[in-house]
Design a protein around this motif. Sequence first.
Motif, mmCIF file in Angstrom:
data_model
loop_
_atom_site.group_PDB
_atom_site.id
_atom_site.type_symbol
_atom_site.label_atom_id
_atom_site.label_comp_id
_atom_site.label_asym_id
_atom_site.label_seq_id
_atom_site.Cartn_x
_atom_site.Cartn_y
_atom_site.Cartn_z
ATOM 1 N N TYR A 62 -3.960 47.232 77.148
ATOM 2 C CA TYR A 62 -3.372 46.455 76.056
ATOM 3 C C TYR A 62 -2.205 47.276 75.521
ATOM 4 O O TYR A 62 -2.231 48.522 75.558
ATOM 5 N N SER A 86 -1.874 35.020 69.734
ATOM 6 C CA SER A 86 -1.241 36.219 69.178
ATOM 7 C C SER A 86 -0.670 35.911 67.795
ATOM 8 O O SER A 86 -0.656 34.753 67.363
ATOM 9 N N THR A 87 -0.151 36.918 67.152
ATOM 10 C CA THR A 87 0.411 36.680 65.817
ATOM 11 C C THR A 87 1.606 35.723 65.903
ATOM 12 O O THR A 87 1.893 35.022 64.936
ATOM 13 N N GLU A 89 -8.254 39.299 69.243
ATOM 14 C CA GLU A 89 -9.000 40.546 69.023
ATOM 15 C C GLU A 89 -10.303 40.271 68.275
ATOM 16 O O GLU A 89 -11.100 41.185 68.046
ATOM 17 N N ASP A 142 5.630 39.247 66.989
ATOM 18 C CA ASP A 142 4.427 39.883 67.543
ATOM 19 C C ASP A 142 4.850 41.054 68.436
ATOM 20 O O ASP A 142 6.045 41.291 68.645
ATOM 21 N N SER A 143 3.850 41.776 68.966
ATOM 22 C CA SER A 143 4.220 42.984 69.730
ATOM 23 C C SER A 143 5.049 42.633 70.956
ATOM 24 O O SER A 143 5.925 43.398 71.341
ATOM 25 N N HIS A 186 6.923 44.109 62.508
ATOM 26 C CA HIS A 186 5.752 43.379 63.021
ATOM 27 C C HIS A 186 5.248 42.422 61.931
ATOM 28 O O HIS A 186 5.394 42.677 60.738
ATOM 29 N N PHE A 218 2.196 53.082 68.554
ATOM 30 C CA PHE A 218 2.287 52.649 69.957
ATOM 31 C C PHE A 218 3.446 51.670 70.151
ATOM 32 O O PHE A 218 4.035 51.601 71.229
ATOM 33 N N MET A 219 3.799 50.921 69.112
ATOM 34 C CA MET A 219 4.916 49.973 69.228
ATOM 35 C C MET A 219 6.242 50.739 69.280
ATOM 36 O O MET A 219 7.136 50.406 70.060
ATOM 37 N N HIS A 254 -10.132 42.997 62.909
ATOM 38 C CA HIS A 254 -10.529 41.713 63.502
ATOM 39 C C HIS A 254 -12.032 41.599 63.748
ATOM 40 O O HIS A 254 -12.575 40.494 63.761
ATOM 41 N N ASN A 271 -1.672 48.003 72.695
ATOM 42 C CA ASN A 271 -2.205 48.903 71.662
ATOM 43 C C ASN A 271 -2.845 50.126 72.319
ATOM 44 O O ASN A 271 -4.064 50.296 72.336
ATOM 45 N N THR A 291 0.099 42.205 76.312
ATOM 46 C CA THR A 291 -0.135 42.011 74.879
ATOM 47 C C THR A 291 -1.112 40.842 74.744
ATOM 48 O O THR A 291 -1.508 40.238 75.746
ATOM 49 N N SER A 292 -1.423 40.486 73.494
ATOM 50 C CA SER A 292 -2.390 39.399 73.309
ATOM 51 C C SER A 292 -1.810 38.068 73.774
ATOM 52 O O SER A 292 -2.555 37.124 74.015
ATOM 53 N N TYR A 338 2.513 42.011 60.663
ATOM 54 C CA TYR A 338 1.541 42.561 59.709
ATOM 55 C C TYR A 338 2.183 43.475 58.666
ATOM 56 O O TYR A 338 1.473 44.072 57.847
ATOM 57 N N HIS A 390 -6.973 35.390 65.913
ATOM 58 C CA HIS A 390 -6.377 36.304 66.897
ATOM 59 C C HIS A 390 -7.413 36.621 67.983
ATOM 60 O O HIS A 390 -8.613 36.733 67.682
HETATM 61 P P1 13P Z 1 0.176 40.843 68.358
HETATM 62 O O1 13P Z 1 0.537 41.287 69.722
HETATM 63 O O2 13P Z 1 -0.488 39.500 68.354
HETATM 64 O O3 13P Z 1 1.348 40.911 67.447
HETATM 65 O O4 13P Z 1 -0.955 41.803 67.798
HETATM 66 C C1 13P Z 1 -0.781 43.156 67.623
HETATM 67 C C2 13P Z 1 -1.895 43.731 66.902
HETATM 68 O O5 13P Z 1 -1.931 44.910 66.646
HETATM 69 C C3 13P Z 1 -2.989 42.850 66.509
HETATM 70 O O6 13P Z 1 -3.931 43.568 65.801
#
Ligand code: 13P
Length: 385
Positions: free
Chosen positions: A159, A289-290, A275, A80-81, A64, A103-104, A250, A161, A179-180, A66, A273
Motif C-alpha cells: 500500500y 478512497s478519499t 481501510e 487522495d494519495s 491531502h 510516506f506521501m 478506520h 502507506n 493506493t486505496s 485529511y 473508506h
Molecule cells: P487515500 O488514498 O484514500 O487518500 O487514503 C490515504 C489514507 O491514509 C487513508 O487513511
Amino acid sequence: MANMETATFETELSLFKYDNLEQLPASYRELTEADRTRRIEADRTRRIEAALDELGDDVVILGHNYQRREIVEHADFIGDSYALSKRAAEADAEYVVFGGVTFMAESADIITDDDQTVVLPCMEASCPMAGMAEALQVDAAWEQITAADPASEIIPITYMNSYADLKAFCAEQGGLVCTSSNAHKAFEWAFERGDKVLFLPDKHLGENTAHRLGMEDSIAEWNPWDPEAKDADELEDAEIVLWDGYCQVHERFTADHIAQVRDEHPEANVVVHPECRREVVEAADVVGSTATITEVVENADPGETWAIGTEIHLAKHLDRWHDDVNVVPLCGDACMDCDAMRQIDPNYLTWVLEELAAGREHNVIEVAPEEKELAGLALDRMLEL
Ligand code: 13P
Ligand code: SF4
C-alpha cells in the motif's frame, strides 16, 4: 445549509492526540497559543499568503483530504494519495510543500525530478500503519512465506502507506505499490504475473480487495509479531497473504455505527473508506478512497444525507463545501482525527514558507539514493495501471 450540528463536528477526538511544536522557533509556537482568535488567524493567513506571493511559481502546495482547514485552504491541489502522487509527478515548481504524512512526501521526492525539493512542514507527521511493516521485518517474513510454497511465484504489493525501503523491496521482488483507489488493479496486475500476492501493511484493504475480486476464500493472515503461529499448509493453500497491519482511525468504525446512523437518518447513504473492517464495508452503500468519498458528496442531489466513514477532517470539509447536502460523521463524537495528519500545524506551514522565501530550507524529505530508483519503479508500475 447542511443541518449538521457544528458543535459535534468541532469535537476532535484522537486516541494519541498531541501537538509537537518543539521544532518551531519560539515566535511561531506563540502563534499557536494565541490562535484561538480570528484576528490572529487572519494575521497568520496574511503571512502565509505573503510568503506564497514572494515564492510565486517556485512553490506548489499539495494537501491531502485529511489535512486541517487552515492547510487545505492554502493548497494548490487537494486530493487522495493517488491524485497527489500524480500532481507531484507533474509539478515543475522548485519546492513541493506536502500537507500530508511522511510516506506521501517520500513518494513525492521519488517521483519529482532531482532538482526539485520536497518539504514536509512537520517531521512528526508519520502514519502509524506505515510503521507496522518495517523492511527488516518484511525481509524475514518473505523468507518464511516463500519457503512455505517454493513452487509458487509470489508478488508483493505494498500500500502507498509504507516507507520507501519497503516500496523498493516490492519492486525488487517483481511487485508494485497501490493506493486505496487502485488496489484491485494492482492485484490483477500481480495475478497476471504470479500465483500469489503478499499484501502489506493494511489487512483490511487487502481483505476488502480480495472480496472485490471474488477471492475471499483464499486468504491467510500473516502476524509479523508472531510468525511461528502460522502453519505452512495454510500459507501454501492461500492465494493472498495479508500482513496484519491496520489503521487505528478506520478500525474504530463498526457495523453498529452504520445501524445507528441508519436508525437516526433512515434516508442516509453511507460511504466508507476501504481501510475499514470488512463488516463495515459490507454494511455501507459505497466504499472508496478519499477521492471517491469526495465525489459522492459532490455528485449528491440537494437534500441527500451522506454518512461519512473516514477521518473526521474530510467529513468537516465536505460539510463546509456542500451546503445543500446533509453530511454526518459515521460515528458522531467518536470519529477520530488522524494524529499523524494533524501534526501539520498551520504554524509549521507559516514557518517553512517564510523560511523558503528567505532562502532557507527546512524539513526537506530526501529518500536515500539506493532506494530511490527501485521505489520509483514500484510507483511507476502503479501509475501505469
Ligand atoms: P487515500 O488514498 O484514500 O487518500 O487514503 C490515504 C489514507 O491514509 C487513508 O487513511
Ligand atoms: Fe495512516 Fe490511518 Fe492516518 Fe491514513 S488515517 S495516514 S492510514 S493513521
